[in-house]
Design a protein around this motif. Sequence first.
Motif, mmCIF file in Angstrom:
data_model
loop_
_atom_site.group_PDB
_atom_site.id
_atom_site.type_symbol
_atom_site.label_atom_id
_atom_site.label_comp_id
_atom_site.label_asym_id
_atom_site.label_seq_id
_atom_site.Cartn_x
_atom_site.Cartn_y
_atom_site.Cartn_z
ATOM 1 N N GLU A 99 34.021 28.201 48.010
ATOM 2 C CA GLU A 99 32.915 27.378 48.004
ATOM 3 C C GLU A 99 32.056 27.327 48.571
ATOM 4 O OE1 GLU A 99 32.219 23.084 45.669
ATOM 5 O OE2 GLU A 99 33.744 24.724 44.614
ATOM 6 N N GLN A 100 32.014 26.357 49.567
ATOM 7 C CA GLN A 100 30.648 26.311 51.301
ATOM 8 C C GLN A 100 30.557 27.954 51.289
ATOM 9 O OE1 GLN A 100 34.092 24.037 53.434
ATOM 10 N NE2 GLN A 100 32.671 22.722 53.784
ATOM 11 N N MET A 101 30.899 29.028 51.675
ATOM 12 C CA MET A 101 30.818 30.025 51.351
ATOM 13 C C MET A 101 29.709 30.508 50.869
ATOM 14 S SD MET A 101 30.507 31.976 54.453
ATOM 15 C CE MET A 101 31.547 31.669 55.518
ATOM 16 N N ARG A 102 29.867 30.094 49.740
ATOM 17 C CA ARG A 102 29.440 31.365 48.348
ATOM 18 C C ARG A 102 27.801 30.386 48.887
ATOM 19 N NH1 ARG A 102 31.227 28.344 43.488
ATOM 20 N NH2 ARG A 102 29.862 26.933 44.580
ATOM 21 N N ASP A 103 28.249 28.921 48.534
ATOM 22 C CA ASP A 103 26.614 28.221 48.559
ATOM 23 C C ASP A 103 25.700 28.739 49.629
ATOM 24 O OD1 ASP A 103 27.925 26.958 45.865
ATOM 25 O OD2 ASP A 103 28.516 25.096 47.272
ATOM 26 N N ILE B 49 33.894 36.286 50.745
ATOM 27 C CA ILE B 49 34.696 36.322 49.612
ATOM 28 C C ILE B 49 34.755 36.904 48.092
ATOM 29 C CG2 ILE B 49 33.898 33.730 50.338
ATOM 30 C CD1 ILE B 49 32.074 33.682 48.173
ATOM 31 N N VAL B 50 33.652 38.154 48.402
ATOM 32 C CA VAL B 50 33.626 39.184 47.883
ATOM 33 C C VAL B 50 35.049 39.628 46.770
ATOM 34 C CG1 VAL B 50 34.058 40.933 48.633
ATOM 35 C CG2 VAL B 50 32.603 40.950 46.951
ATOM 36 N N LYS B 51 36.663 39.038 47.546
ATOM 37 C CA LYS B 51 37.587 39.664 46.254
ATOM 38 C C LYS B 51 37.811 38.289 45.795
ATOM 39 C CE LYS B 51 38.972 43.095 49.258
ATOM 40 N NZ LYS B 51 39.587 44.265 50.245
ATOM 41 N N LYS B 52 37.154 37.333 45.981
ATOM 42 C CA LYS B 52 37.550 35.373 45.355
ATOM 43 C C LYS B 52 36.684 35.528 44.055
ATOM 44 C CE LYS B 52 40.333 34.792 49.665
ATOM 45 N NZ LYS B 52 40.129 33.717 50.975
ATOM 46 N N ILE B 53 35.822 36.247 43.822
ATOM 47 C CA ILE B 53 34.546 35.860 43.368
ATOM 48 C C ILE B 53 34.756 36.068 41.965
ATOM 49 C CG2 ILE B 53 32.030 36.273 42.192
ATOM 50 C CD1 ILE B 53 32.210 35.176 45.613
ATOM 51 N N ARG B 54 34.441 35.032 40.960
ATOM 52 C CA ARG B 54 34.834 34.786 39.806
ATOM 53 C C ARG B 54 33.463 34.576 38.513
ATOM 54 N NH1 ARG B 54 35.825 28.233 40.805
ATOM 55 N NH2 ARG B 54 34.306 29.094 41.400
ATOM 56 N N VAL B 55 33.829 35.156 38.053
ATOM 57 C CA VAL B 55 32.923 34.883 37.098
ATOM 58 C C VAL B 55 31.603 33.756 37.139
ATOM 59 C CG1 VAL B 55 32.494 34.917 34.296
ATOM 60 C CG2 VAL B 55 34.219 36.541 35.227
ATOM 61 N N GLU B 56 32.348 32.442 36.971
ATOM 62 C CA GLU B 56 31.335 31.573 36.752
ATOM 63 C C GLU B 56 30.384 31.363 38.362
ATOM 64 O OE1 GLU B 56 35.155 31.452 36.982
ATOM 65 O OE2 GLU B 56 34.777 30.861 34.742
ATOM 66 N N ASP B 57 30.860 32.293 39.353
ATOM 67 C CA ASP B 57 29.953 32.072 40.712
ATOM 68 C C ASP B 57 29.295 33.362 40.780
ATOM 69 O OD1 ASP B 57 31.636 30.702 42.539
ATOM 70 O OD2 ASP B 57 33.111 32.524 42.428
ATOM 71 N N ILE B 58 29.245 34.325 40.251
ATOM 72 C CA ILE B 58 28.223 35.388 39.049
ATOM 73 C C ILE B 58 27.053 34.517 38.499
ATOM 74 C CG2 ILE B 58 27.574 37.693 37.713
ATOM 75 C CD1 ILE B 58 29.130 37.802 40.911
ATOM 76 N N LYS B 59 27.971 33.921 37.613
ATOM 77 C CA LYS B 59 26.610 32.849 36.913
ATOM 78 C C LYS B 59 25.615 32.491 37.492
ATOM 79 C CE LYS B 59 28.744 34.202 32.553
ATOM 80 N NZ LYS B 59 28.811 33.304 31.019
ATOM 81 N N LYS C 198 30.690 45.273 44.621
ATOM 82 C CA LYS C 198 32.317 44.989 45.381
ATOM 83 C C LYS C 198 33.236 43.524 44.599
ATOM 84 C CE LYS C 198 31.582 46.241 50.074
ATOM 85 N NZ LYS C 198 31.266 45.707 51.092
ATOM 86 N N ALA C 199 32.313 43.064 43.505
ATOM 87 C CA ALA C 199 32.878 41.647 43.387
ATOM 88 C C ALA C 199 33.347 42.253 42.342
ATOM 89 C CB ALA C 199 31.407 40.573 42.815
ATOM 90 N N ASP D 82 35.975 41.298 34.830
ATOM 91 C CA ASP D 82 35.891 40.372 34.038
ATOM 92 C C ASP D 82 34.007 40.203 34.702
ATOM 93 O OD1 ASP D 82 37.862 39.933 32.241
ATOM 94 O OD2 ASP D 82 38.737 38.185 33.957
ATOM 95 N N ILE D 83 33.651 40.421 35.638
ATOM 96 C CA ILE D 83 32.589 40.428 36.075
ATOM 97 C C ILE D 83 32.074 41.229 35.232
ATOM 98 C CG2 ILE D 83 30.847 40.524 38.295
ATOM 99 C CD1 ILE D 83 32.929 39.303 39.379
#
Length: 142
Positions: free
Chosen positions: A30-34, A58-68, A94-95, A101-102
């Motif tokens: 989450e910190q890296m995403r932010d 962190i691309v392999k751990k990305i969730r739909v919420e992150d893309i939104k 890559k996500a 689901d993305i």
Amino acid sequence: MISCYGVLQPQRKQIFKEIYQEHLKDYSDEQMRDLGFELLRDEMFDVKSEGISCLEKIVKKIRVEDIKLLEPVIDKYVFEWATCDGLSCHFVTKAMVANADIIPIVESWKSSTSWRQRAACVSFLYFARRDLHTDLIMDICK
């Protein structure tokens, strides 16, 4: 015109590698995403590129919420092809590969702002080259 500091890509990669090892390797996803999103908000291309580098970690751990959460960042802060294509190829594609689901989320960008539309098109190039998701790709291109 793209504003940048003029640091060459190989130098940027080395600098990011050093900064990551010294300061960022213990960041949570989450910190890296932010951090990645925050760097994408900068006006300078070099800084935006480092934001993409953070997201790649962190691309392999990305969730739909992150893309939104990425959508408003693209809408407001991605305004030139270099950032859009870099983000699309090095992160969004890559996500989608890591989390199918993305795919529908990115497909929905076809009806969004021009830069999100471009991001959708560029992100699906990987799949087009492999003859995957052809119907979806054709729908985006309409």
